[in-house]
Motif scaffolding. Structure first.
Motif, PDB file in Angstrom:
ATOM      1  N   GLU A 107      36.951 -15.372   7.055  1.00 41.34           N
ATOM      2  CA  GLU A 107      36.962 -15.497   8.407  1.00 41.34           C
ATOM      3  C   GLU A 107      36.407 -14.370   9.423  1.00 41.34           C
ATOM      4  O   GLU A 107      36.230 -14.787  10.640  1.00 41.34           O
ATOM      5  N   ASN A 108      36.258 -13.374   9.005  1.00 45.02           N
ATOM      6  CA  ASN A 108      35.827 -12.270  10.011  1.00 45.02           C
ATOM      7  C   ASN A 108      34.878 -11.174   9.494  1.00 45.02           C
ATOM      8  O   ASN A 108      34.713 -10.055   9.623  1.00 45.02           O
ATOM      9  N   THR A 109      34.097 -11.714   8.229  1.00 42.39           N
ATOM     10  CA  THR A 109      33.127 -10.912   7.661  1.00 42.39           C
ATOM     11  C   THR A 109      31.956 -10.732   8.858  1.00 42.39           C
ATOM     12  O   THR A 109      31.842 -11.336   9.766  1.00 42.39           O
ATOM     13  N   GLY A 110      30.985  -9.869   8.298  1.00 43.49           N
ATOM     14  CA  GLY A 110      30.081  -9.416   9.137  1.00 43.49           C
ATOM     15  C   GLY A 110      28.658  -9.015   8.281  1.00 43.49           C
ATOM     16  O   GLY A 110      29.242  -8.840   6.896  1.00 43.49           O
ATOM     17  N   PRO A 111      27.721  -8.930   8.684  1.00 41.96           N
ATOM     18  CA  PRO A 111      26.553  -8.586   7.963  1.00 41.96           C
ATOM     19  C   PRO A 111      26.332  -7.088   7.532  1.00 41.96           C
ATOM     20  O   PRO A 111      26.850  -6.142   8.131  1.00 41.96           O
ATOM     21  N   ALA A 112      25.926  -6.855   6.435  1.00 38.29           N
ATOM     22  CA  ALA A 112      25.623  -5.500   5.881  1.00 38.29           C
ATOM     23  C   ALA A 112      24.099  -4.874   6.504  1.00 38.29           C
ATOM     24  O   ALA A 112      23.815  -3.972   5.979  1.00 38.29           O
ATOM     25  N   TYR A 113      23.477  -5.799   7.198  1.00 34.71           N
ATOM     26  CA  TYR A 113      22.331  -5.338   8.000  1.00 34.71           C
ATOM     27  C   TYR A 113      21.148  -5.255   6.979  1.00 34.71           C
ATOM     28  O   TYR A 113      20.483  -4.149   6.972  1.00 34.71           O
ATOM     29  N   HIS A 114      20.922  -6.267   6.130  1.00 39.18           N
ATOM     30  CA  HIS A 114      19.987  -6.263   4.951  1.00 39.18           C
ATOM     31  C   HIS A 114      19.172  -7.581   5.471  1.00 39.18           C
ATOM     32  O   HIS A 114      19.761  -8.662   4.943  1.00 39.18           O
ATOM     33  N   HIS A 115      18.107  -7.462   5.752  1.00 40.48           N
ATOM     34  CA  HIS A 115      17.116  -8.668   6.248  1.00 40.48           C
ATOM     35  C   HIS A 115      16.317  -9.153   5.078  1.00 40.48           C
ATOM     36  O   HIS A 115      15.520  -8.196   4.727  1.00 40.48           O
ATOM     37  N   MET A 116      16.559 -10.088   4.515  1.00 44.11           N
ATOM     38  CA  MET A 116      15.632 -10.726   3.459  1.00 44.11           C
ATOM     39  C   MET A 116      15.265 -12.111   3.750  1.00 44.11           C
ATOM     40  O   MET A 116      15.925 -12.935   4.112  1.00 44.11           O
ATOM     41  N   GLY A 117      13.984 -12.236   2.852  1.00 44.86           N
ATOM     42  CA  GLY A 117      13.669 -13.705   2.637  1.00 44.86           C
ATOM     43  C   GLY A 117      12.995 -14.278   3.637  1.00 44.86           C
ATOM     44  O   GLY A 117      12.526 -15.511   3.277  1.00 44.86           O
ATOM     45  N   THR A 118      12.469 -13.846   4.606  1.00 48.93           N
ATOM     46  CA  THR A 118      11.552 -14.475   5.473  1.00 48.93           C
ATOM     47  C   THR A 118      10.152 -14.722   5.395  1.00 48.93           C
ATOM     48  O   THR A 118       9.463 -15.234   6.237  1.00 48.93           O
ATOM     49  N   THR A 119       9.691 -14.115   4.439  1.00 48.12           N
ATOM     50  CA  THR A 119       8.253 -14.425   3.813  1.00 48.12           C
ATOM     51  C   THR A 119       8.356 -14.604   2.336  1.00 48.12           C
ATOM     52  O   THR A 119       7.749 -13.799   1.770  1.00 48.12           O
ATOM     53  N   ARG A 120       9.000 -15.610   2.032  1.00 53.22           N
ATOM     54  CA  ARG A 120       9.499 -15.562   0.560  1.00 53.22           C
ATOM     55  C   ARG A 120       8.230 -15.642  -0.281  1.00 53.22           C
ATOM     56  O   ARG A 120       7.152 -16.379  -0.123  1.00 53.22           O
ATOM     57  N   MET A 121       8.351 -15.140  -1.717  1.00 55.45           N
ATOM     58  CA  MET A 121       7.378 -15.212  -2.626  1.00 55.45           C
ATOM     59  C   MET A 121       7.470 -16.394  -3.547  1.00 55.45           C
ATOM     60  O   MET A 121       8.649 -16.973  -3.837  1.00 55.45           O
ATOM     61  N   GLY A 122       6.290 -16.997  -3.958  1.00 62.28           N
ATOM     62  CA  GLY A 122       6.480 -17.948  -4.843  1.00 62.28           C
ATOM     63  C   GLY A 122       4.974 -18.286  -5.291  1.00 62.28           C
ATOM     64  O   GLY A 122       4.122 -17.831  -4.901  1.00 62.28           O
ATOM     65  N   GLU A 123       4.972 -19.335  -6.400  1.00 65.43           N
ATOM     66  CA  GLU A 123       3.984 -19.801  -7.054  1.00 65.43           C
ATOM     67  C   GLU A 123       3.043 -20.767  -6.023  1.00 65.43           C
ATOM     68  O   GLU A 123       1.795 -21.035  -5.966  1.00 65.43           O
ATOM     69  N   ASP A 124       3.983 -21.494  -5.254  1.00 70.72           N
ATOM     70  CA  ASP A 124       3.607 -22.641  -4.743  1.00 70.72           C
ATOM     71  C   ASP A 124       3.233 -22.781  -3.060  1.00 70.72           C
ATOM     72  O   ASP A 124       4.171 -22.155  -2.653  1.00 70.72           O
TER      73      ASP A 124
END
Lengths: 541, 183
Positions: A471-488
């Motif tokens: 209910e009251n969590t917050g981020p650890a300030y780790h930004h990930m995933g916004t230009t993801r890697m992949g084969e396709d």
């Protein structure tokens, strides 16, 4: 070439572009620094463009004072904020972006905690193993040699006592920091609760190394280490400059300019503090500006052949934004616990990382060495003084205990970094809009982490005073995933060589290429991926 | 508990005023050189030092000894090496002295600890947020009250009063966090 004039410590530095170089790196954080360092070692001519300033190492004690004394806002320690760093957070949850980053030579390692764990083998195969998230196009074995190199490059103090860690081939570069006194209190409770504790790999010197001091216990790791014992990427940049890398500070890149056919990047267009705009041309470009500015810059670089942003034919640029969420439990014991002598942790438990709980993701548990108030900080905000203040400090300090923990989010397309055209930064560019939300699976995992923490506290003879959970969590300030890697190319932005599918000479070195988040602090994986990216760029030159 | 030169050096390191080599030289050679420099460079430096000592005598706990020697040596170096701080403190001292004259017809540094505390309270510094460019209360809190509190509770001796011999801001090494509390 030499670094002369590139970052002169006296006078106005020369910020005009170099004649077309081999590699232009955007961003002087850990990823950009390691890419530049490796490529200059391979004989290439490298220019690094950094949006933020150089911070003089001699000022770090003053910055520490700013961090402790309440008159100075926390963001002022590294000059974060203002029009330059304006942002929007229009998602379900507010995202405090400017808590999470530093712009400058060294990047966010200037203020980071310095915890450096490898991802587990399972993190690369969540879809195959658990039917959730997605699989990386590379596996742990592919990154394993780069992890070793990254540990040497950053300088990691660690121990092979973690039975849950993925396989490793050699010892850590430095011995681990010994467990704290409060760890010993947790150890008794964890023994009874059936939870195994082990050491923490820290990117901070447990002994003098690389012309940097061993840790001397200032206790202010976050947001500043005055001794330089904690790794920060400005050290890598300085070493790279001594080998000939040219680093321009305070030159925010406005856009990457594709060639007429859209096949390649021709130049990075940047501005200088006096308002002039320049173009740096290069054979290869490496984008290493973190998980928010990296997709933002691609989205800002629209062109005829790239109408939705550079390298964004998949539509995935900015999407699948992931964070780690904090789960914590704290309270007070009936005895002294010796907190706040140092600002880093010495014990964790990864026992529940590869767990078999129902519909629950990896959990990392931490045993904090900085639970409860710091007496000096408390004194400076008190509404009393003299004997009354001392009595209050004695009452408040000394018996706190706390556990932390990280939980990762699975990738979801709706969580994204977009552009907000209604708000512009100091150069007139649309600011990043962080659209962030939590899902039930993440909440369930946070609740499970809290359950595990409660089991430990049951055996501690300590009363629980606070819980941070679903209910009251917050981020650890780790930004990930916004230009993801992949084969396709239809579903991802970069390929397994970290090069964009759409643009032949554009590589991304960043947590933005993560496919899943795991629940480990990301910087060691960022560093490993940066070294891998540099190898591929080297091969292409 | 008696404050020492070592505590003053530690406080200066914690405040970012001096570094490792500077601290060693200062510990070896004493504070006279900085004290002289401070007196020569900035008008009213002596008055600021006196006012910081007066503030400390009002806001430090009663069991602390050698407050004058500790604050004088700390403040002399701080004021010599931080001219911006000295200029701001001089402005704040004008307001503090004005309040002292209204209440006790004397400048602040001439007051005894009880009178000093009264004046500090009358400025509003006890509950004010510290701000170097704020109201009188906020500036007095920043330049005087918090300055001496930071010097004390950021030093090993001040930390020990509370039970932490390596307080935040003090480079006390990596042994203390492992020690049992009975040591």
């Amino acid at each position: 070439m030499t670094a002369a004039g590139s970052g002169g410590r006296t006078g106005t530095p020369d910020r005009t572009p170099s004649p077309r170089v081999d590699v232009c790196v955007v961003g002087a954080g850990p990823a950009g620094a390691l890419v530049a360092s490796r490529l200059v070692d391979r004989g290439h001519e490298v220019v690094v463009l950094e949006a933020g300033p150089r911070f003089d190492r001699a000022d770090r004690r003053e910055r520490m004072e700013r961090s402790i004394r309440p008159a100075h806002g926390a963001r002022s320690v590294w000059n974060v904020g203002g029009e330059r760093d304006a942002f929007t957070a229009s998602g379900e949850r507010f995202y405090p972006l400017n808590v999470a980053r530093v712009k400058g030579v060294g990047g966010s390692t200037l203020h980071w905690q310095g915890m450096v764990m490898r991802l587990h083998e399972s993190d690369f195969e969540r879809q195959a193993r658990d039917g959730v998230g997605a699989d990386w196009p590379i596996d742990y074995a592919d990154l394993r040699p780069y992890y070793s190199e990254a540990e040497r490059a950053l300088g990691v103090a660690g121990d092979a006592d973690n039975p849950f860690a993925p396989p490793r081939e050699e010892p850590f570069p430095m011995p681990a920091f010994s467990p704290s006194y409060s760890d010993s209190l947790f150890a008794e409770a964890c023994e009874e609760a059936g939870i195994a504790m082990h050491s923490v790999p820290n990117a901070r010197n447990s002994q003098p190394r690389d012309d940097r001091s061993e840790c001397v216990g200032y206790g202010t790791c976050q947001p500043v280490c005055p001794s330089g014992a904690k790794y920060s990427a400005d050290a890598t940049i300085e070493a790279a400059e001594s080998k000939g890398v040219r680093v321009l500070d305070s030159v925010p890149v406005q856009r990457l300019e594709p060639t007429d056919d859209g096949e390649r990047v021709g130049a990075a267009v940047y501005t200088t503090p006096d308002g002039e705009e320049h173009r740096q041309e290069a054979r290869q470009f490496v984008l290493a500006a973190g998980g928010v500015e990296t997709p933002r810059l691609l989205l800002l670089s629209k062109a005829a052949e790239h109408p939705d942003g550079l390298a964004n034919s998949s539509g995935a640029v900015g999407r699948y934004f992931m964070e780690h969420l904090f789960a914590g439990t704290g309270g007070r014991a009936d005895r002294a616990t010796r907190q706040n002598h140092v600002g880093f942790n010495t014990s964790e438990s990864h026992q529940f990382y590869d767990n078999d709980f129902e519909k629950v993701d990896p959990i990392k548990l931490e045993f904090l060495n900085y639970a409860g108030p710091s007496p000096v900080e408390m004194a400076l905000t008190a509404d009393e003084w003299g004997d009354d203040l001392l009595d209050s400090l004695r009452e408040a300090y000394g018996t706190h205990l706390a556990m932390g923990g990280l939980v990762g989010q699975l990738p979801r397309a709706r969580n994204r970094v977009a552009l907000d055209p209604t708000t512009t930064d100091d150069h007139g560019n649309p600011v990043p809009d962080i659209q962030w939300s939590l899902d039930d699976r993440t909440r369930r995992t946070l609740a499970k982490a809290n359950d595990l923490q409660a089991q430990v506290f049951d055996h501690l003879d300590a009363g629980v005073e606070w819980v941070v959970g679903p209910e009251n969590t917050g981020p650890a300030y780790h930004h990930m995933g916004t230009t993801r890697m992949g084969e396709d190319p239809d579903e991802s932005v970069v390929n397994p060589r970290l090069r964009t599918h759409d643009v032949a000479n554009l590589t991304v070195a960043s947590s933005s290429v993560f496919v899943t988040s795991g629940a480990m602090n990301p910087t060691l994986t960022i560093a490993a991926l940066a070294l891998k990216a540099a190898d591929h760029v080297d091969a292409d030159l | 508990m008696k404050l020492t030169r070592r505590d003053a050096v530690a406080a200066l390191v914690g405040a970012g005023v001096i570094g490792g080599a500077g601290a060693a030289a200062l510990a070896r050679d004493g504070f006279q050189a900085d004290s002289n420099a401070a007196n020569g460079e900035g008008e009213g430096t002596e008055a600021i030092v006196e006012a910081l000592v007066g503030t400390a005598r009002a806001v430090y706990p009663s069991e602390v000894e050698n407050v004058g020697g500790f604050v004088e040596t700390y403040a002399a170096t701080k004021l010599a090496r931080r001219p911006d701080f000295r200029a701001g403190a001089a402005d704040a001292l004008s307001d503090l002295d004005a309040e002292a004259r209204i209440t006790f017809d004397a400048r602040f540094a001439a007051l005894d600890p009880v009178e000093s505390e009264t004046v500090l309270r009358r400025t509003g510094a006890e509950t004010a947020e510290p701000d170097s460019e704020g109201t009188t209360a906020e500036q007095v809190r920043y330049y005087f009250v918090n300055e001496v509190l930071y010097a004390l509770y950021g030093s090993p001796t001040g930390g020990e009063l509370v039970g932490i011999e390596n307080p935040q801001g003090h480079p006390g090494g990596t042994d203390s966090y492992r020690r049992r509390p009975d040591r």
